[in-house]
Design a protein around this motif. Sequence first.
Motif, PDB file in Angstrom:
ATOM      1  N   LYS A  23       0.818  -1.219   0.000  1.00 41.77           N
ATOM      2  CA  LYS A  23       0.000   0.000   0.000  1.00 41.77           C
ATOM      3  C   LYS A  23       0.848   1.262   0.000  1.00 41.77           C
ATOM      4  CE  LYS A  23      -4.093  -1.925   2.290  1.00 41.77           C
ATOM      5  NZ  LYS A  23      -4.915  -1.922   3.538  1.00 41.77           N
ATOM      6  N   THR A  24       2.139   1.109   0.283  1.00 37.41           N
ATOM      7  CA  THR A  24       3.040   2.258   0.264  1.00 37.41           C
ATOM      8  C   THR A  24       3.068   2.838  -1.147  1.00 37.41           C
ATOM      9  OG1 THR A  24       4.379   1.216   1.976  1.00 37.41           O
ATOM     10  CG2 THR A  24       5.386   3.018   0.747  1.00 37.41           C
ATOM     11  N   PRO A  25       2.934   4.159  -1.311  1.00 39.26           N
ATOM     12  CA  PRO A  25       2.910   4.770  -2.649  1.00 39.26           C
ATOM     13  C   PRO A  25       4.136   4.398  -3.464  1.00 39.26           C
ATOM     14  CG  PRO A  25       2.321   6.376  -0.974  1.00 39.26           C
ATOM     15  CD  PRO A  25       2.778   5.152  -0.238  1.00 39.26           C
ATOM     16  N   GLY A  27       7.452   4.298  -5.340  1.00 36.62           N
ATOM     17  CA  GLY A  27       8.668   5.084  -5.164  1.00 36.62           C
ATOM     18  C   GLY A  27       8.953   5.488  -3.731  1.00 36.62           C
ATOM     19  N   ALA A  28       7.964   5.316  -2.838  1.00 33.25           N
ATOM     20  CA  ALA A  28       8.156   5.752  -1.450  1.00 33.25           C
ATOM     21  C   ALA A  28       9.190   4.906  -0.721  1.00 33.25           C
ATOM     22  CB  ALA A  28       6.831   5.704  -0.690  1.00 33.25           C
ATOM     23  N   TRP A  29       9.291   3.627  -1.096  1.00 35.07           N
ATOM     24  CA  TRP A  29      10.238   2.757  -0.409  1.00 35.07           C
ATOM     25  C   TRP A  29      11.677   3.216  -0.610  1.00 35.07           C
ATOM     26  CZ3 TRP A  29       9.426   0.027   3.579  1.00 35.07           C
ATOM     27  CH2 TRP A  29       8.223  -0.634   3.778  1.00 35.07           C
ATOM     28  N   SER A  30      11.956   3.818  -1.742  1.00 31.48           N
ATOM     29  CA  SER A  30      13.320   4.314  -1.980  1.00 31.48           C
ATOM     30  C   SER A  30      13.709   5.345  -0.935  1.00 31.48           C
ATOM     31  CB  SER A  30      13.431   4.918  -3.381  1.00 31.48           C
ATOM     32  OG  SER A  30      13.275   3.913  -4.358  1.00 31.48           O
ATOM     33  N   LYS A  31      12.780   6.227  -0.591  1.00 31.44           N
ATOM     34  CA  LYS A  31      13.045   7.243   0.426  1.00 31.44           C
ATOM     35  C   LYS A  31      13.076   6.638   1.824  1.00 31.44           C
ATOM     36  CE  LYS A  31      10.968  11.020  -2.241  1.00 31.44           C
ATOM     37  NZ  LYS A  31       9.898  12.059  -2.276  1.00 31.44           N
ATOM     38  N   ILE A  32      12.160   5.688   2.082  1.00 37.82           N
ATOM     39  CA  ILE A  32      12.091   5.068   3.402  1.00 37.82           C
ATOM     40  C   ILE A  32      13.372   4.301   3.715  1.00 37.82           C
ATOM     41  CG2 ILE A  32      10.903   3.294   4.769  1.00 37.82           C
ATOM     42  CD1 ILE A  32       8.325   4.058   3.253  1.00 37.82           C
ATOM     43  N   ASP A 268       8.585  -1.827  -7.451  1.00 41.09           N
ATOM     44  CA  ASP A 268       8.373  -2.138  -6.036  1.00 41.09           C
ATOM     45  C   ASP A 268       7.482  -3.358  -5.856  1.00 41.09           C
ATOM     46  OD1 ASP A 268       9.934   0.026  -5.571  1.00 41.09           O
ATOM     47  OD2 ASP A 268       8.451   1.179  -4.438  1.00 41.09           O
ATOM     48  N   SER A 300      15.815  -2.120  -2.522  1.00 47.33           N
ATOM     49  CA  SER A 300      16.939  -1.195  -2.468  1.00 47.33           C
ATOM     50  C   SER A 300      18.232  -1.997  -2.463  1.00 47.33           C
ATOM     51  CB  SER A 300      16.862  -0.312  -1.214  1.00 47.33           C
ATOM     52  OG  SER A 300      17.907   0.630  -1.196  1.00 47.33           O
ATOM     53  N   HIS A 315      10.776  -2.183  10.140  1.00 49.01           N
ATOM     54  CA  HIS A 315       9.577  -2.190   9.286  1.00 49.01           C
ATOM     55  C   HIS A 315       8.969  -3.593   9.295  1.00 49.01           C
ATOM     56  CE1 HIS A 315      10.612   1.814   7.776  1.00 49.01           C
ATOM     57  NE2 HIS A 315      11.854   1.376   7.731  1.00 49.01           N
TER      58      HIS A 315
END
Length: 355
Positions: A23-25, A27-32, A268, A300, A315
């Motif tokens: 459910k994470t938007p 590309g968001a995982w790259s920042k997380i 992702d 990543s 996480h």
Amino acid sequence: MTATSQTASETPTMAAPTTAATKTPPGAWSKILAPYREPKTARSIFEIAVTVLPLLVLWAVAWELHARGLWWAALLLTVPAAFFLVRLFMIQHDCGHGSFFRQRQANEWVGRIAGVFTITPYHYWRQSHAAHHATHGNLDRRGNLGVIETLTVEEYRALSPLRRFGYWLYRHPVVMFGVGPIYVFLISQRLPIGMMRQGWRPWASVMGNSLGALAGIGGLIWLFGLAPVLIVNVVTMLLAATIGVWLFYVQHQFDGAVWMRNGEWKRDDAALAGSSHLDLPQPLRWFTGNIGIHHVHHLSSRIPFYRLPKVLKDHPELNAMSRVGFWASFRCARLALWDEAAGRLVSFREARRTA
């Protein structure tokens, strides 16, 4: 092997399952995960030391045992030595992703030297492995180097009887995990297959690695003789190669894996649903450089392997994603075909039932 592919409009495919992680938007995982990407030089050097030194000690003890006539004891030591060699390959793997050291040249030289031990040409393997990361789980972009060939049920049925037998034989566990490692490490990686027209760099990588490995083995034979090198070093390499192929297989060929067509494929989603979390017991996690946390690695690839457990701790939503237990992983060997209608990997027997 050329297969008859279906278009996305002809056959339904399975979308990635929805979980807290997916459910994470986009590309968001790259920042997380960005904070985990920073390697620690002292830790990386420590990991090299606790991998290479025990490997050399095990080989030295095995050579001495063989010299005393205890060849069977020397042979037994090839098992732990093989696991240390697998761990050295994981260090080489991280160097190929530029994740083991901050400095590019440090990654390059450690990767090259490790490649002599693992008989894996560093630059050639790095390029083919990058293609794997860019396309894994994509049904329309299969056929890259270093990827286990996987046909859909319909593609398999469209083949001639002889070619169906060839694919069945290729996917048989005896061939996949017995003959396959020997072919990949001792034959396939001795030529830049698939990159022969890309200039001198692939050739330099492969030929340099082969010359380095031959020089090392030749030196050992000169010092200790042919028999101990065959029993100790060659057996260690073959055992490590088999473990490595098994790990690579289970990372993407597991019950619950998701494959998608071009229009549906997202990086992702492919990482989380198309790469397994092989939940290995200790000390296997340590020996395999946490490569079982493969879904996070694909999210990543710049995270050093020694920081992957921290990601799962911070996480927990990633913990259960695509999880495969140790004993359950052995059942994955039967999976051989992608059933687009069912959206899952199936065995040859299951494919026959639905014919």
